[in-house]
Write an enzyme that holds these catalytic residues in place. Structure first.
Site, PDB file in Angstrom:
ATOM      1  N   LYS A 194      35.831  49.137  40.574  1.00 24.14           N
ATOM      2  CA  LYS A 194      36.054  49.346  39.131  1.00 24.14           C
ATOM      3  C   LYS A 194      34.750  49.786  38.476  1.00 24.14           C
ATOM      4  O   LYS A 194      33.674  49.478  38.977  1.00 24.14           O
ATOM      5  CB  LYS A 194      36.511  48.039  38.475  1.00 24.14           C
ATOM      6  CG  LYS A 194      37.998  47.780  38.592  1.00 24.14           C
ATOM      7  CD  LYS A 194      38.386  46.652  37.645  1.00 24.14           C
ATOM      8  CE  LYS A 194      39.857  46.314  37.737  1.00 24.14           C
ATOM      9  NZ  LYS A 194      40.182  45.092  36.998  1.00 24.14           N
TER      10      LYS A 194
ATOM     11  N   HIS B  72      37.752  33.933  25.297  1.00 30.40           N
ATOM     12  CA  HIS B  72      37.277  33.359  26.567  1.00 30.40           C
ATOM     13  C   HIS B  72      36.440  32.102  26.288  1.00 30.40           C
ATOM     14  O   HIS B  72      36.558  31.093  26.983  1.00 30.40           O
ATOM     15  CB  HIS B  72      36.371  34.341  27.317  1.00 30.40           C
ATOM     16  CG  HIS B  72      37.031  35.582  27.809  1.00 30.40           C
ATOM     17  ND1 HIS B  72      36.570  36.845  27.506  1.00 30.40           N
ATOM     18  CD2 HIS B  72      38.127  35.768  28.590  1.00 30.40           C
ATOM     19  CE1 HIS B  72      37.334  37.752  28.093  1.00 30.40           C
ATOM     20  NE2 HIS B  72      38.297  37.127  28.745  1.00 30.40           N
TER      21      HIS B  72
ATOM     22  N   SER C 234      39.448  42.007  25.747  1.00 28.15           N
ATOM     23  CA  SER C 234      38.168  42.709  25.981  1.00 28.15           C
ATOM     24  C   SER C 234      38.344  44.211  25.802  1.00 28.15           C
ATOM     25  O   SER C 234      37.477  44.881  25.234  1.00 28.15           O
ATOM     26  CB  SER C 234      37.660  42.437  27.400  1.00 28.15           C
ATOM     27  OG  SER C 234      37.364  41.086  27.572  1.00 28.15           O
TER      28      SER C 234
ATOM     29  N   ARG D 291      47.506  33.787  26.236  1.00 22.77           N
ATOM     30  CA  ARG D 291      47.608  34.130  24.812  1.00 22.77           C
ATOM     31  C   ARG D 291      49.053  34.169  24.345  1.00 22.77           C
ATOM     32  O   ARG D 291      49.317  34.269  23.168  1.00 22.77           O
ATOM     33  CB  ARG D 291      46.953  35.494  24.561  1.00 22.77           C
ATOM     34  CG  ARG D 291      45.447  35.448  24.562  1.00 22.77           C
ATOM     35  CD  ARG D 291      44.874  36.826  24.611  1.00 22.77           C
ATOM     36  NE  ARG D 291      45.353  37.513  25.804  1.00 22.77           N
ATOM     37  CZ  ARG D 291      44.944  38.715  26.192  1.00 22.77           C
ATOM     38  NH1 ARG D 291      44.064  39.371  25.470  1.00 22.77           N
ATOM     39  NH2 ARG D 291      45.404  39.262  27.295  1.00 22.77           N
TER      40      ARG D 291
HETATM   41  O1  PNS Z   1      39.933  38.706  33.228  1.00 22.23           O
HETATM   42  P1  PNS Z   1      40.781  39.392  34.241  1.00 22.23           P
HETATM   43  O2  PNS Z   1      40.320  40.788  34.476  1.00 22.23           O
HETATM   44  O3  PNS Z   1      42.246  39.298  33.914  1.00 22.23           O
HETATM   45  O4  PNS Z   1      40.559  38.575  35.619  1.00 22.23           O
HETATM   46  C1  PNS Z   1      41.261  38.924  36.778  1.00 22.23           C
HETATM   47  C2  PNS Z   1      40.697  38.159  37.991  1.00 22.23           C
HETATM   48  C3  PNS Z   1      39.213  38.412  38.151  1.00 22.23           C
HETATM   49  C4  PNS Z   1      40.938  36.692  37.839  1.00 22.23           C
HETATM   50  C5  PNS Z   1      41.492  38.682  39.229  1.00 22.23           C
HETATM   51  O5  PNS Z   1      41.469  40.069  39.244  1.00 22.23           O
HETATM   52  C6  PNS Z   1      40.927  38.159  40.555  1.00 22.23           C
HETATM   53  O6  PNS Z   1      41.014  37.002  40.854  1.00 22.23           O
HETATM   54  N1  PNS Z   1      40.333  39.078  41.357  1.00 22.23           N
HETATM   55  C7  PNS Z   1      39.768  38.737  42.642  1.00 22.23           C
HETATM   56  C8  PNS Z   1      40.621  39.295  43.792  1.00 22.23           C
HETATM   57  C9  PNS Z   1      41.722  38.314  44.179  1.00 22.23           C
HETATM   58  O7  PNS Z   1      41.489  37.180  44.522  1.00 22.23           O
HETATM   59  N2  PNS Z   1      42.973  38.804  44.132  1.00 22.23           N
HETATM   60  C10 PNS Z   1      44.130  38.006  44.510  1.00 22.23           C
HETATM   61  C11 PNS Z   1      44.720  37.245  43.348  1.00 22.23           C
HETATM   62  S1  PNS Z   1      45.849  38.217  42.467  1.00 22.23           S
END
Ligand code: PNS
Length: 160
Positions: free
Chosen positions: A41, A17, A128, A90
């Site tokens: 979560k 990150h 992670s 990645r």
């Molecule tokens: O690091 P991660 O867990 O892959 O990040 C995921 C993240 C936080 C970017 C994604 O879950 C997110 O944007 N969540 C907020 C809810 C949202 O906007 N959902 C619609 C887009 S799929």
């Protein structure tokens, strides 16, 4: 001024990150690192802990600001007047999930663009979740996370 949002769970933040943040901060004028606070979560670190960790680790970046968000990412991006979302890739295994998310976000807000940045080769093989699992079994995570995260992971794991 080009602003962008780099969202994630960051539970915990990894060197992968941080590599993306470093690369994005060189091409974007202002980068918001947005930590997801998702009440449905149960992360290892609370949103407040993750924000504090990132603030500490990124304190020398003048153009990076760490915030938490809940709800839709596009709403957070709008609230900070940004229409660019940065995501790290990645490899091909990340691609289908990331592409789907980019298109979902664009369908929610047609102004949103997702900018993919490829992680450096040394960061391609871990996540992670793997860092947490390795730390849980006392494995070596020296090259995967900053020292601050390593210490805080060790403290957390003692409680389990
Ligand atoms: O690091 P991660 O867990 O892959 O990040 C995921 C993240 C936080 C970017 C994604 O879950 C997110 O944007 N969540 C907020 C809810 C949202 O906007 N959902 C619609 C887009 S799929």
């Amino acid at each position: 001024m080009k602003t962008a949002v780099y969202p994630g769970s960051f539970d915990p933040v990894t060197n992968g990150h941080l590599d993306i943040i470093s690369r994005a901060s060189r091409i974007i004028d202002k980068l918001y690192v947005a930590v997801l606070d998702n009440p449905s979560k149960t992360p290892l670190f609370t949103a407040e802990e993750r924000v504090q960790q990132l603030k500490q680790i990124l304190k020398d970046y003048d153009n990076v600001e760490v915030m938490s968000f809940s709800g839709l990412l596009v709403d957070f991006a709008r609230s900070v007047n940004s229409n660019i979302i940065v995501r790290g890739l990645r490899g091909v295994t990340d691609f289908s999930y990331e592409f789907q998310m980019a298109l979902s976000n664009r369908s929610l807000d047609s102004d949103i663009e997702t900018l993919f940045i490829s992680a450096d080769t040394q960061y391609l093989f871990f996540s992670s979740s793997q860092v947490k699992e390795i730390a849980y079994f006392n494995g070596n995570i020296d090259n995967m996370v900053p020292d601050l995260i390593k210490e805080q992971l060790q403290k957390k794991m003692k409680k389990y």
